[in-house]
Design a protein around this motif. Sequence first.
Motif: not given
Length: 125
Positions: A111-125
């Motif tokens: 349903g989506y026609d335009a996207w960002g480049q993304g941002t990395q989320v890392t959850v780690s100890s």
Amino acid sequence: QLQFVESGGGLVQPGGSLRLSCAASGFTLRTYTIGWFRQAPGKEREGVSYIDNSGSSTYCADSVKGRFTASRDNAKNTVYLQMNSLKPEDTAVYYCARFRRQIFRMCNTGGYDAWGQGTQVTVSS
């Protein structure tokens, strides 16, 4: 030129919080539903949440209910995703996108026609 720029990702310990931003340009953000998606390594892109033009948000993933909240500031042409109580399984690249194709459900990437480049989320100890 239509553009999304995501920011706010990074490395956080389990239980921590992050706020992602999605700044739009080239169109009037306030008239559109904006979705948040994520893609973990080796997995398909999945819907996280979306926020409509009235500011009402809806979860796409049960796993984020009560922890993630989408919001928007139309004056700044920006949408946010507040993420609390983060878990290692939240690790992914997070994307925002503009909903345009009404034949699709709002949690469906189609349903989506335009996207960002993304941002990395890392959850780690």
